[in-house]
Scaffold this motif. Structure first.
Motif, PDB file in Angstrom:
ATOM      1  N   GLU A 198       5.421  -7.322 -64.389  1.00  0.00           N
ATOM      2  CA  GLU A 198       4.431  -8.028 -65.203  1.00  0.00           C
ATOM      3  C   GLU A 198       3.240  -7.108 -65.440  1.00  0.00           C
ATOM      4  N   ARG A 199       2.947  -6.844 -66.696  1.00  0.00           N
ATOM      5  CA  ARG A 199       1.805  -6.011 -67.083  1.00  0.00           C
ATOM      6  C   ARG A 199       1.792  -4.680 -66.325  1.00  0.00           C
ATOM      7  N   GLY A 200       2.942  -4.080 -66.244  1.00  0.00           N
ATOM      8  CA  GLY A 200       3.045  -2.769 -65.621  1.00  0.00           C
ATOM      9  C   GLY A 200       3.094  -2.769 -64.113  1.00  0.00           C
ATOM     10  N   ALA A 201       3.103  -3.927 -63.490  1.00  0.00           N
ATOM     11  CA  ALA A 201       3.161  -4.018 -62.036  1.00  0.00           C
ATOM     12  C   ALA A 201       4.544  -4.495 -61.596  1.00  0.00           C
ATOM     13  N   ARG A 202       5.020  -3.946 -60.496  1.00  0.00           N
ATOM     14  CA  ARG A 202       6.276  -4.397 -59.911  1.00  0.00           C
ATOM     15  C   ARG A 202       5.994  -5.599 -59.009  1.00  0.00           C
ATOM     16  N   LEU A 203       6.715  -6.706 -59.220  1.00  0.00           N
ATOM     17  CA  LEU A 203       6.508  -7.921 -58.450  1.00  0.00           C
ATOM     18  C   LEU A 203       7.548  -8.026 -57.343  1.00  0.00           C
ATOM     19  N   VAL A 204       7.106  -8.524 -56.195  1.00  0.00           N
ATOM     20  CA  VAL A 204       7.980  -8.691 -55.040  1.00  0.00           C
ATOM     21  C   VAL A 204       7.756 -10.077 -54.456  1.00  0.00           C
ATOM     22  N   GLY A 205       8.829 -10.844 -54.258  1.00  0.00           N
ATOM     23  CA  GLY A 205       8.729 -12.165 -53.657  1.00  0.00           C
ATOM     24  C   GLY A 205       8.952 -12.108 -52.150  1.00  0.00           C
ATOM     25  N   VAL A 206       8.225 -12.941 -51.415  1.00  0.00           N
ATOM     26  CA  VAL A 206       8.311 -12.997 -49.958  1.00  0.00           C
ATOM     27  C   VAL A 206       8.531 -14.446 -49.542  1.00  0.00           C
ATOM     28  N   ARG A 207       9.413 -14.677 -48.573  1.00  0.00           N
ATOM     29  CA  ARG A 207       9.645 -16.013 -48.025  1.00  0.00           C
ATOM     30  C   ARG A 207       9.613 -15.938 -46.507  1.00  0.00           C
ATOM     31  N   LEU A 208       8.992 -16.954 -45.889  1.00  0.00           N
ATOM     32  CA  LEU A 208       8.949 -17.038 -44.429  1.00  0.00           C
ATOM     33  C   LEU A 208       8.566 -18.454 -44.038  1.00  0.00           C
ATOM     34  N   PRO A 209       8.750 -18.831 -42.758  1.00  0.00           N
ATOM     35  CA  PRO A 209       8.394 -20.186 -42.323  1.00  0.00           C
ATOM     36  C   PRO A 209       6.900 -20.452 -42.463  1.00  0.00           C
ATOM     37  N   ALA A 210       6.547 -21.686 -42.821  1.00  0.00           N
ATOM     38  CA  ALA A 210       5.149 -22.046 -43.045  1.00  0.00           C
ATOM     39  C   ALA A 210       4.293 -21.828 -41.805  1.00  0.00           C
ATOM     40  N   GLY A 211       4.824 -22.119 -40.626  1.00  0.00           N
ATOM     41  CA  GLY A 211       4.061 -21.936 -39.397  1.00  0.00           C
ATOM     42  C   GLY A 211       3.701 -20.485 -39.157  1.00  0.00           C
ATOM     43  N   ASP A 212       4.648 -19.581 -39.409  1.00  0.00           N
ATOM     44  CA  ASP A 212       4.389 -18.152 -39.241  1.00  0.00           C
ATOM     45  C   ASP A 212       3.365 -17.664 -40.267  1.00  0.00           C
ATOM     46  N   ALA A 213       3.493 -18.149 -41.497  1.00  0.00           N
ATOM     47  CA  ALA A 213       2.542 -17.745 -42.541  1.00  0.00           C
ATOM     48  C   ALA A 213       1.133 -18.208 -42.194  1.00  0.00           C
ATOM     49  N   GLU A 250      -3.228 -27.776 -41.844  1.00  0.00           N
ATOM     50  CA  GLU A 250      -2.157 -27.270 -40.996  1.00  0.00           C
ATOM     51  C   GLU A 250      -0.829 -27.545 -41.704  1.00  0.00           C
ATOM     52  N   PRO A 251       0.165 -26.687 -41.540  1.00  0.00           N
ATOM     53  CA  PRO A 251       1.443 -26.923 -42.217  1.00  0.00           C
ATOM     54  C   PRO A 251       2.034 -28.272 -41.852  1.00  0.00           C
ATOM     55  N   ALA A 252       2.425 -29.037 -42.861  1.00  0.00           N
ATOM     56  CA  ALA A 252       3.057 -30.332 -42.609  1.00  0.00           C
ATOM     57  C   ALA A 252       4.383 -30.154 -41.883  1.00  0.00           C
ATOM     58  N   ASP A 253       5.093 -29.090 -42.190  1.00  0.00           N
ATOM     59  CA  ASP A 253       6.361 -28.767 -41.537  1.00  0.00           C
ATOM     60  C   ASP A 253       6.365 -27.267 -41.249  1.00  0.00           C
ATOM     61  N   PRO A 254       6.102 -26.856 -39.995  1.00  0.00           N
ATOM     62  CA  PRO A 254       6.029 -25.426 -39.680  1.00  0.00           C
ATOM     63  C   PRO A 254       7.293 -24.651 -39.980  1.00  0.00           C
ATOM     64  N   ASP A 255       8.421 -25.351 -40.042  1.00  0.00           N
ATOM     65  CA  ASP A 255       9.693 -24.663 -40.287  1.00  0.00           C
ATOM     66  C   ASP A 255      10.056 -24.588 -41.767  1.00  0.00           C
ATOM     67  N   ALA A 256       9.299 -25.269 -42.594  1.00  0.00           N
ATOM     68  CA  ALA A 256       9.613 -25.256 -44.023  1.00  0.00           C
ATOM     69  C   ALA A 256       9.362 -23.871 -44.608  1.00  0.00           C
TER      70      ALA A 256
END
Length: 382
Positions: free
Chosen positions: A246-261, A287-293
């Motif tokens: 996007e607009r000359g930038a490389r995009l990277v998606g990240v996923r992890l559990p809500a509690g860890d984030a 606080e995360p409603a579901d830490p594992d989500a």
């Protein structure tokens, strides 16, 4: 060491989790971000700017959906305009951040504004705390003061600049310059403002507490605590994937559990929450409603450098919370001057502040008693 220090860039979870990628087909994305972090941390300092990407109406909808039923549109406007700038760096300006080790000295600074000039700022430099408060910006941008109120604030700052040299530190503080403060004197500072400047006790207390609390969060040991939080996030099982360009930038998606984030980005969220609450605003983060989500974030790499991260805070609140994207912009170098003021003054004492405020009150009373003073309403008064 590089991944541990990425927290100092301020996007703790958004940066560090990329190193935890275990998916073979996404290895290139992980390596690209790792190299981008390395480039960012090749500076002696890093700056982040955080704000929400939403209109006041969208913020209000998010607050109501998240449980703040009494949130007002004025509060939503301020939160939509809230901008937090944080700079962290080597106090000697000689060592790259990615060459530092845990426990090495660090300097930090923060400013907050609501769409205009900075309303407040704090620095933690070599164990000393420095602060500034922009009275005019507070009245104009936070409390929505009219033309006359802003003019009075301008006149107050001019009067402060004309105080005797013996009150130099107080004069600098009252005209909105950086001065050294004593954190343990915060209640005395607040009491002086209430007694001699007519500042409501709750406003004075909250302002003093906001500066001291922010200074504490910028202390080296707290910054290194943020680094240790990232260490935990590195082992959380996060995944990384390419997300296009996007607009000359490389995009990277990240996923992890809500509690860890939430744990990893905790220091930044705490700073946002405390600064909001001190100005009478509802908290943006729960606080995360579901830490594992699973939750998702997006990074942008431009010219080989990590420059941007986006994370929807509504993911912590669970289904039905709407959307509230937190935008974080990153850059090498310090946008804030991480150096003590050059006025040579010592810490501001409550006694000096009291005397300065009494001088200013006397001057204002004398102005009001002056029969030759033009009786012109509002900002036209001399």
């Amino acid at each position: 060491m590089l991944t541990r220090l990425s927290a100092l860039g301020g996007a703790a979870v958004l940066v560090a989790v990329t190193g935890a990628c275990q998916v073979v087909q996404d290895a290139r994305a992980g390596l690209a971000v790792s190299d981008a972090v390395d480039e960012l941390l090749s500076w002696e300092a890093v700056t982040l700017v955080a704000s929400v990407d939403a209109t006041p109406e969208e913020v209000h909808d998010y607050l109501v959906r998240s449980g703040a039923e009494r949130a007002t549109m004025e509060q939503a406007r301020l939160l939509a305009e809230l901008e937090l700038t944080v700079s962290v760096g080597d106090p000697e300006r000689e060592t790259r951040l990615n060459d530092l080790s845990a426990g090495d000295p660090l300097d930090g600074g923060m400013t907050v504004n609501f769409g205009g000039r900075d309303v407040a700022g704090v620095k933690q430099l070599a164990g000393r705390v420095y602060a500034r408060v922009g009275a005019q910006a507070v009245i104009e941008d936070v409390y929505g003061g009219g033309e006359a109120a802003v003019a009075r604030a301008e006149r107050f700052e001019r009067d402060a600049a004309a105080l005797p040299d013996e009150l130099g530190t107080a004069a600098a503080a009252l005209r909105g310059d950086w001065v050294e403060i004593e954190p343990f004197e915060r209640d005395a500072y607040a009491a002086a403002l209430t007694e001699h400047a007519g500042v409501p006790a709750d406003v004075a207390g909250d302002t003093a507490a906001a500066l001291v609390d922010a200074g504490d969060l910028l202390a080296p040991e707290r910054l290194w605590d943020a680094v240790h939080r990232v260490d935990g996030a590195l082992r959380s099982g996060a995944s990384v994937r390419p997300a296009g360009e996007e607009r000359g930038a490389r995009l990277v998606g990240v996923r992890l559990p809500a509690g860890d984030a939430h744990e990893a980005v905790g220091p930044l969220l705490t700073l946002l929450t405390e600064q909001s609450e001190r100005f009478g605003l509802p908290p943006l983060v729960a606080e995360p409603a579901d830490p594992d989500a699973p939750v998702a974030a997006e990074l942008a790499v431009r010219n080989g450098v990590l420059t941007h991260a986006s994370f929807d805070l509504a993911q912590f609140a669970g289904p039905g919370a709407g959307s509230l994207p937190l935008e974080i912009f990153l850059a090498g170098g310090s946008a804030l001057n991480l150096a003590p003021p050059q006025n040579g003054a010592g810490p501001l004492t409550p006694d000096e502040l009291n005397v300065a405020l009494m001088f200013l009150a006397d001057r204002q009373e004398g102005r009001a008693r002056d029969e030759n003073r033009a009786d012109v309403p509002g900002p036209m008064q001399p």
